[in-house]
Design a protein around this motif. Structure first.
Motif, PDB file in Angstrom:
ATOM      1  N   PHE A  74       0.835  -1.190   0.000  1.00 59.54           N
ATOM      2  CA  PHE A  74       0.000   0.000   0.000  1.00 59.54           C
ATOM      3  C   PHE A  74       0.875   1.246   0.000  1.00 59.54           C
ATOM      4  CE2 PHE A  74       0.853  -1.148   4.372  1.00 59.54           C
ATOM      5  CZ  PHE A  74       1.087   0.052   5.024  1.00 59.54           C
ATOM      6  N   TYR A  75       0.250   2.376  -0.374  1.00 59.37           N
ATOM      7  CA  TYR A  75       0.918   3.675  -0.349  1.00 59.37           C
ATOM      8  C   TYR A  75       0.343   4.484   0.796  1.00 59.37           C
ATOM      9  CZ  TYR A  75       2.867   2.389  -4.807  1.00 59.37           C
ATOM     10  OH  TYR A  75       3.558   1.733  -5.796  1.00 59.37           O
ATOM     11  N   PHE A  76       1.213   5.226   1.464  1.00 62.05           N
ATOM     12  CA  PHE A  76       0.773   5.992   2.621  1.00 62.05           C
ATOM     13  C   PHE A  76       1.464   7.351   2.614  1.00 62.05           C
ATOM     14  CE2 PHE A  76       0.554   7.408   6.964  1.00 62.05           C
ATOM     15  CZ  PHE A  76      -0.670   6.948   7.422  1.00 62.05           C
ATOM     16  N   LYS A 105       0.827  -4.420  12.016  1.00 60.19           N
ATOM     17  CA  LYS A 105       0.304  -5.786  12.093  1.00 60.19           C
ATOM     18  C   LYS A 105      -0.879  -5.869  11.139  1.00 60.19           C
ATOM     19  CE  LYS A 105      -2.847  -5.253  16.073  1.00 60.19           C
ATOM     20  NZ  LYS A 105      -3.152  -5.743  17.448  1.00 60.19           N
ATOM     21  N   ALA A 106      -1.143  -7.071  10.662  1.00 60.01           N
ATOM     22  CA  ALA A 106      -2.201  -7.237   9.670  1.00 60.01           C
ATOM     23  C   ALA A 106      -2.937  -8.535   9.930  1.00 60.01           C
ATOM     24  CB  ALA A 106      -1.615  -7.233   8.263  1.00 60.01           C
ATOM     25  N   GLU A 107      -4.162  -8.596   9.429  1.00 62.99           N
ATOM     26  CA  GLU A 107      -4.953  -9.802   9.587  1.00 62.99           C
ATOM     27  C   GLU A 107      -5.819 -10.025   8.352  1.00 62.99           C
ATOM     28  OE1 GLU A 107      -6.840  -8.807  13.258  1.00 62.99           O
ATOM     29  OE2 GLU A 107      -8.478  -7.680  12.297  1.00 62.99           O
ATOM     30  N   VAL A 133      -4.781  -3.657   7.883  1.00 59.60           N
ATOM     31  CA  VAL A 133      -3.435  -3.359   8.371  1.00 59.60           C
ATOM     32  C   VAL A 133      -3.564  -2.310   9.462  1.00 59.60           C
ATOM     33  CG1 VAL A 133      -1.120  -2.546   7.793  1.00 59.60           C
ATOM     34  CG2 VAL A 133      -2.439  -3.858   6.116  1.00 59.60           C
ATOM     35  N   TYR A 134      -2.879  -2.534  10.577  1.00 59.24           N
ATOM     36  CA  TYR A 134      -2.896  -1.616  11.714  1.00 59.24           C
ATOM     37  C   TYR A 134      -1.501  -1.059  11.952  1.00 59.24           C
ATOM     38  CZ  TYR A 134      -7.218  -4.194  12.829  1.00 59.24           C
ATOM     39  OH  TYR A 134      -8.449  -4.794  12.772  1.00 59.24           O
ATOM     40  N   ASN A 165      -7.696  -1.035   4.600  1.00 56.91           N
ATOM     41  CA  ASN A 165      -8.772  -2.021   4.605  1.00 56.91           C
ATOM     42  C   ASN A 165      -9.077  -2.390   3.158  1.00 56.91           C
ATOM     43  OD1 ASN A 165     -11.173  -3.518   4.916  1.00 56.91           O
ATOM     44  ND2 ASN A 165     -11.701  -2.375   6.756  1.00 56.91           N
ATOM     45  N   LEU A 166      -8.722  -3.602   2.772  1.00 58.98           N
ATOM     46  CA  LEU A 166      -8.870  -4.066   1.387  1.00 58.98           C
ATOM     47  C   LEU A 166      -9.649  -5.373   1.361  1.00 58.98           C
ATOM     48  CD1 LEU A 166      -6.280  -4.215  -1.448  1.00 58.98           C
ATOM     49  CD2 LEU A 166      -7.190  -6.384  -0.601  1.00 58.98           C
TER      50      LEU A 166
END
Length: 317
Positions: free
Chosen positions: A172-174, A197-199, A253-254, A268-269
Protein backbone atom coordinates in the motif's frame (compact mmCIF):
# COMPACT_ATOMS: atom_id res chain seq x y z
CA UNK A 1 -21.86 -24.41 -39.57
CA UNK A 2 -18.59 -23.57 -41.31
CA UNK A 3 -19.47 -19.89 -41.16
CA UNK A 4 -20.14 -20.23 -37.45
CA UNK A 5 -16.80 -21.99 -36.85
CA UNK A 6 -14.96 -19.37 -38.91
CA UNK A 7 -16.64 -16.57 -36.98
CA UNK A 8 -15.81 -18.29 -33.69
CA UNK A 9 -12.16 -18.62 -34.71
CA UNK A 10 -12.01 -14.94 -35.61
CA UNK A 11 -13.58 -14.06 -32.28
CA UNK A 12 -11.06 -16.18 -30.39
CA UNK A 13 -8.18 -14.59 -32.30
CA UNK A 14 -9.58 -11.13 -31.53
CA UNK A 15 -10.04 -12.06 -27.88
CA UNK A 16 -6.46 -13.34 -27.66
CA UNK A 17 -5.13 -10.14 -29.22
CA UNK A 18 -7.27 -8.02 -26.89
CA UNK A 19 -6.21 -9.86 -23.76
CA UNK A 20 -2.53 -9.64 -24.70
CA UNK A 21 -2.81 -5.96 -25.64
CA UNK A 22 -2.15 -4.62 -22.15
CA UNK A 23 0.69 -2.13 -22.27
CA UNK A 24 2.52 -0.25 -19.57
CA UNK A 25 4.58 -0.61 -16.38
CA UNK A 26 3.54 -1.68 -12.91
CA UNK A 27 2.44 0.93 -10.39
CA UNK A 28 5.51 0.14 -8.28
CA UNK A 29 7.66 0.91 -11.33
CA UNK A 30 6.00 4.30 -11.73
CA UNK A 31 6.31 5.35 -8.11
CA UNK A 32 9.71 3.95 -7.15
CA UNK A 33 11.66 4.00 -10.44
CA UNK A 34 10.31 6.49 -12.98
CA UNK A 35 8.92 9.23 -10.74
CA UNK A 36 12.05 9.41 -8.64
CA UNK A 37 12.96 12.89 -7.44
CA UNK A 38 15.86 14.01 -5.26
CA UNK A 39 14.48 14.94 -1.86
CA UNK A 40 16.68 18.00 -1.35
CA UNK A 41 16.18 19.87 -4.63
CA UNK A 42 13.49 18.22 -6.76
CA UNK A 43 15.78 16.95 -9.53
CA UNK A 44 14.20 14.27 -11.72
CA UNK A 45 16.29 11.15 -11.23
CA UNK A 46 14.61 8.25 -13.09
CA UNK A 47 16.09 4.81 -12.57
CA UNK A 48 16.68 1.83 -14.85
CA UNK A 49 15.86 -1.75 -13.86
CA UNK A 50 12.08 -1.57 -14.28
CA UNK A 51 9.74 -3.57 -16.49
CA UNK A 52 7.17 -2.59 -19.08
CA UNK A 53 4.62 -4.80 -20.81
CA UNK A 54 3.53 -4.76 -24.44
CA UNK A 55 6.67 -3.47 -26.15
CA UNK A 56 7.90 -4.58 -29.56
CA UNK A 57 11.47 -4.80 -30.79
CA UNK A 58 12.71 -1.57 -32.34
CA UNK A 59 10.08 0.64 -30.69
CA UNK A 60 11.18 3.80 -28.94
CA UNK A 61 10.25 3.70 -25.24
CA UNK A 62 9.91 7.21 -23.85
CA UNK A 63 8.89 8.70 -20.51
CA UNK A 64 7.87 12.36 -20.54
CA UNK A 65 6.95 14.85 -17.82
CA UNK A 66 4.49 17.52 -18.92
CA UNK A 67 3.39 20.63 -17.02
CA UNK A 68 -0.29 21.53 -16.55
CA UNK A 69 -0.32 23.36 -19.90
CA UNK A 70 0.81 20.19 -21.68
CA UNK A 71 4.35 21.37 -22.36
CA UNK A 72 7.11 18.78 -21.99
CA UNK A 73 9.59 19.83 -19.31
CA UNK A 74 11.78 16.70 -19.39
CA UNK A 75 11.95 13.28 -21.02
CA UNK A 76 14.01 10.10 -21.10
CA UNK A 77 14.39 7.46 -23.83
CA UNK A 78 15.18 3.93 -22.68
CA UNK A 79 16.91 0.77 -23.86
CA UNK A 80 15.05 -2.49 -23.17
CA UNK A 81 15.25 -6.24 -23.68
CA UNK A 82 12.25 -8.52 -24.18
CA UNK A 83 12.07 -12.29 -24.69
CA UNK A 84 9.24 -11.77 -27.18
CA UNK A 85 7.18 -8.88 -28.53
CA UNK A 86 4.29 -7.95 -26.27
CA UNK A 87 5.74 -9.70 -23.23
CA UNK A 88 7.38 -8.02 -20.27
CA UNK A 89 10.50 -6.10 -21.26
CA UNK A 90 13.35 -5.24 -18.90
CA UNK A 91 14.53 -1.64 -19.06
CA UNK A 92 18.32 -1.81 -19.11
CA UNK A 93 19.41 1.81 -19.30
CA UNK A 94 18.69 5.38 -20.33
CA UNK A 95 20.11 6.26 -23.75
CA UNK A 96 18.87 9.85 -24.07
CA UNK A 97 17.84 12.44 -21.52
CA UNK A 98 16.48 15.96 -21.85
CA UNK A 99 16.78 18.85 -21.35
CA UNK A 100 20.39 17.83 -20.65
CA UNK A 101 22.48 15.57 -18.47
CA UNK A 102 22.03 11.88 -17.79
CA UNK A 103 20.55 10.28 -14.66
CA UNK A 104 23.44 7.85 -14.21
CA UNK A 105 26.42 10.06 -15.02
CA UNK A 106 25.63 13.77 -15.00
CA UNK A 107 23.82 14.53 -11.75
CA UNK A 108 24.49 18.33 -11.66
CA UNK A 109 22.63 18.76 -14.95
CA UNK A 110 19.53 16.77 -14.06
CA UNK A 111 16.42 18.93 -14.50
CA UNK A 112 15.00 20.55 -11.39
CA UNK A 113 11.22 20.30 -11.37
CA UNK A 114 9.36 23.08 -9.54
CA UNK A 115 6.57 22.13 -7.11
CA UNK A 116 3.26 21.85 -8.94
CA UNK A 117 0.92 19.57 -10.87
CA UNK A 118 2.24 17.47 -13.75
CA UNK A 119 1.49 14.49 -15.97
CA UNK A 120 3.71 11.51 -16.71
CA UNK A 121 3.27 9.97 -20.14
CA UNK A 122 4.81 6.71 -21.32
CA UNK A 123 4.95 6.12 -25.05
CA UNK A 124 6.06 3.22 -27.25
CA UNK A 125 6.56 3.61 -30.98
CA UNK A 126 5.33 7.18 -30.76
CA UNK A 127 1.96 6.27 -29.15
CA UNK A 128 0.98 6.93 -25.54
CA UNK A 129 0.44 3.62 -23.74
CA UNK A 130 0.11 4.77 -20.11
CA UNK A 131 -0.15 8.04 -18.19
CA UNK A 132 -0.89 9.47 -14.78
CA UNK A 133 -1.25 12.85 -13.14
CA UNK A 134 1.02 13.56 -10.20
CA UNK A 135 2.05 16.39 -7.92
CA UNK A 136 5.48 17.45 -6.75
CA UNK A 137 5.25 19.10 -3.35
CA UNK A 138 7.80 20.83 -1.15
CA UNK A 139 7.91 21.38 2.61
CA UNK A 140 10.60 23.38 4.32
CA UNK A 141 11.66 22.52 7.85
CA UNK A 142 14.88 22.29 9.84
CA UNK A 143 16.41 24.75 7.34
CA UNK A 144 16.01 22.32 4.43
CA UNK A 145 13.65 21.86 1.50
CA UNK A 146 12.01 18.46 1.24
CA UNK A 147 10.45 17.42 -2.09
CA UNK A 148 7.91 14.66 -2.46
CA UNK A 149 6.04 13.09 -5.36
CA UNK A 150 2.45 12.08 -4.77
CA UNK A 151 -0.52 11.15 -6.89
CA UNK A 152 -3.74 9.12 -7.10
CA UNK A 153 -1.87 6.06 -5.88
CA UNK A 154 -1.75 7.39 -2.32
CA UNK A 155 -5.09 5.68 -1.61
CA UNK A 156 -4.20 2.44 -3.42
CA UNK A 157 -3.45 -0.96 -1.89
CA UNK A 158 -2.98 -4.31 -3.58
CA UNK A 159 -2.90 -7.90 -2.40
CA UNK A 160 -1.30 -11.01 -3.91
CA UNK A 161 -0.07 -14.48 -2.98
CA UNK A 162 3.57 -14.69 -1.98
CA UNK A 163 6.12 -17.23 -3.10
CA UNK A 164 8.12 -19.81 -1.19
CA UNK A 165 7.14 -19.88 2.48
CA UNK A 166 5.11 -16.65 2.32
CA UNK A 167 1.35 -16.51 2.61
CA UNK A 168 -0.39 -13.36 1.37
CA UNK A 169 1.27 -9.97 0.87
CA UNK A 170 -0.43 -6.60 1.14
CA UNK A 171 1.26 -3.55 -0.38
CA UNK A 172 0.00 0.00 0.00
CA UNK A 173 0.92 3.68 -0.35
CA UNK A 174 0.77 5.99 2.62
CA UNK A 175 1.22 9.76 2.84
CA UNK A 176 2.38 11.11 6.19
CA UNK A 177 0.73 14.25 7.63
CA UNK A 178 2.22 17.51 6.37
CA UNK A 179 2.26 18.93 9.91
CA UNK A 180 5.61 17.83 11.32
CA UNK A 181 4.49 18.24 14.95
CA UNK A 182 3.42 14.59 14.78
CA UNK A 183 7.00 13.40 14.19
CA UNK A 184 10.21 13.05 16.11
CA UNK A 185 13.25 15.11 15.17
CA UNK A 186 16.16 12.95 14.05
CA UNK A 187 19.31 14.65 12.78
CA UNK A 188 18.14 16.97 9.96
CA UNK A 189 14.82 15.16 9.53
CA UNK A 190 11.43 14.61 11.10
CA UNK A 191 10.41 10.96 11.00
CA UNK A 192 8.52 8.32 12.86
CA UNK A 193 8.73 4.54 12.76
CA UNK A 194 6.00 2.32 14.09
CA UNK A 195 5.05 -1.32 14.01
CA UNK A 196 2.56 -2.81 11.59
CA UNK A 197 0.30 -5.79 12.09
CA UNK A 198 -2.20 -7.24 9.67
CA UNK A 199 -4.95 -9.80 9.59
CA UNK A 200 -7.02 -11.67 7.01
CA UNK A 201 -10.70 -12.12 7.79
CA UNK A 202 -13.64 -13.92 6.23
CA UNK A 203 -17.16 -12.98 7.30
CA UNK A 204 -15.68 -11.07 10.24
CA UNK A 205 -13.64 -14.03 11.53
CA UNK A 206 -9.87 -13.53 11.81
CA UNK A 207 -8.12 -16.34 9.94
CA UNK A 208 -4.48 -15.25 9.93
CA UNK A 209 -2.32 -12.61 11.59
CA UNK A 210 1.34 -13.62 11.51
CA UNK A 211 3.89 -12.23 9.08
CA UNK A 212 6.86 -9.90 8.62
CA UNK A 213 7.12 -6.41 7.17
CA UNK A 214 7.60 -6.38 3.40
CA UNK A 215 10.31 -4.05 2.11
CA UNK A 216 11.39 -2.34 5.30
CA UNK A 217 9.86 -0.69 8.34
CA UNK A 218 6.81 1.55 8.32
CA UNK A 219 8.65 4.86 8.59
CA UNK A 220 6.74 8.05 7.82
CA UNK A 221 7.93 11.58 7.04
CA UNK A 222 5.97 14.85 6.90
CA UNK A 223 3.95 15.01 3.69
CA UNK A 224 5.91 12.13 2.17
CA UNK A 225 4.13 9.39 0.18
CA UNK A 226 5.90 6.02 0.26
CA UNK A 227 5.18 2.38 -0.55
CA UNK A 228 4.94 -0.12 2.30
CA UNK A 229 4.00 -3.75 2.67
CA UNK A 230 3.23 -6.57 5.07
CA UNK A 231 3.41 -10.35 4.76
CA UNK A 232 0.50 -12.21 6.33
CA UNK A 233 0.89 -15.83 7.36
CA UNK A 234 2.90 -18.64 5.88
CA UNK A 235 2.40 -20.84 2.84
CA UNK A 236 0.73 -23.95 4.26
CA UNK A 237 -1.66 -22.11 6.57
CA UNK A 238 -2.49 -19.60 3.85
CA UNK A 239 -3.24 -22.38 1.36
CA UNK A 240 -5.54 -24.13 3.82
CA UNK A 241 -7.35 -21.15 5.31
CA UNK A 242 -7.59 -18.81 2.32
CA UNK A 243 -6.88 -20.27 -1.11
CA UNK A 244 -8.75 -23.51 -0.40
CA UNK A 245 -12.13 -21.74 -0.25
CA UNK A 246 -13.36 -19.36 -2.94
CA UNK A 247 -15.01 -16.15 -1.82
CA UNK A 248 -14.32 -12.66 -0.52
CA UNK A 249 -11.77 -11.92 2.19
CA UNK A 250 -10.78 -8.75 4.03
CA UNK A 251 -7.28 -7.54 4.87
CA UNK A 252 -6.81 -4.96 7.60
CA UNK A 253 -3.44 -3.36 8.37
CA UNK A 254 -2.90 -1.62 11.71
CA UNK A 255 -0.16 0.79 12.85
CA UNK A 256 0.85 1.13 16.49
CA UNK A 257 1.21 4.17 18.66
CA UNK A 258 4.59 4.89 20.21
CA UNK A 259 3.98 2.50 23.09
CA UNK A 260 2.42 -0.29 21.02
CA UNK A 261 -0.65 -0.13 23.24
CA UNK A 262 -3.10 1.16 20.65
CA UNK A 263 -3.41 0.10 17.04
CA UNK A 264 -5.11 2.19 14.37
CA UNK A 265 -6.46 0.66 11.13
CA UNK A 266 -4.75 2.33 8.16
CA UNK A 267 -5.60 -0.08 5.32
CA UNK A 268 -8.77 -2.02 4.61
CA UNK A 269 -8.87 -4.07 1.39
CA UNK A 270 -11.23 -6.74 0.14
CA UNK A 271 -9.88 -9.41 -2.21
CA UNK A 272 -11.49 -12.34 -3.99
CA UNK A 273 -10.28 -15.93 -4.24
CA UNK A 274 -11.50 -17.73 -7.36
CA UNK A 275 -10.47 -21.25 -8.38
CA UNK A 276 -7.79 -21.23 -5.70
CA UNK A 277 -6.16 -17.99 -6.80
CA UNK A 278 -6.39 -14.31 -5.97
CA UNK A 279 -8.51 -12.78 -8.73
CA UNK A 280 -7.61 -9.45 -10.29
CA UNK A 281 -9.97 -6.49 -9.98
CA UNK A 282 -11.40 -6.43 -13.50
CA UNK A 283 -12.54 -2.81 -13.27
CA UNK A 284 -8.99 -1.64 -12.47
CA UNK A 285 -6.75 -4.26 -14.09
CA UNK A 286 -8.95 -6.02 -16.64
CA UNK A 287 -10.10 -5.18 -20.14
CA UNK A 288 -12.87 -2.91 -18.86
CA UNK A 289 -10.28 -0.60 -17.28
CA UNK A 290 -9.06 2.51 -19.10
CA UNK A 291 -5.91 1.25 -20.89
CA UNK A 292 -4.05 4.50 -20.16
CA UNK A 293 -4.64 4.15 -16.42
CA UNK A 294 -4.82 0.39 -15.95
CA UNK A 295 -3.03 -1.24 -13.03
CA UNK A 296 -1.01 -3.79 -15.01
CA UNK A 297 -1.01 -7.18 -13.27
CA UNK A 298 -1.87 -10.83 -13.71
CA UNK A 299 -2.03 -11.83 -10.05
CA UNK A 300 -2.67 -8.84 -7.75
CA UNK A 301 -6.01 -7.43 -6.69
CA UNK A 302 -5.85 -3.64 -6.66
CA UNK A 303 -8.25 -1.45 -4.71
CA UNK A 304 -8.53 2.32 -4.69
CA UNK A 305 -9.51 4.23 -1.53
CA UNK A 306 -8.28 1.32 0.57
CA UNK A 307 -5.83 3.47 2.55
CA UNK A 308 -6.81 5.71 5.42
CA UNK A 309 -4.14 8.41 5.42
CA UNK A 310 -4.11 9.02 9.14
CA UNK A 311 -1.55 7.97 11.73
CA UNK A 312 -1.73 7.03 15.40
CA UNK A 313 -1.06 9.81 17.87
CA UNK A 314 2.73 9.46 17.88
CA UNK A 315 3.33 12.24 20.36
CA UNK A 316 1.56 13.31 23.48
CA UNK A 317 3.23 16.72 23.79
Amino acid sequence: MKSFIAALCLFLVFLTITISAQKGPTLSTITTKILSFVDEDGRWYPQEGWSCKGLSSGEELKTTILDKSGKAVAFAIWDFNANSDGDWAKITGCKKFSPKGHPQSDYPNLPKIAPGNYKLQISAGGKTIWETDFELTMLRYLERDHYNCTGPWKTVAYFYSGEGSDGGIINFYFEGPSDYKWFWESSAEYERSCELKAEILKNGEVLMTEGQDEGGKFKTYPGHCSKYGKRIGYHQEYQQKVLATDGNYDVIVYASDQYKNNWSPIVNLTFTVKSGKVAINESLSGESANPLHRYITSSSQYQENAVKNTVPNFRTN
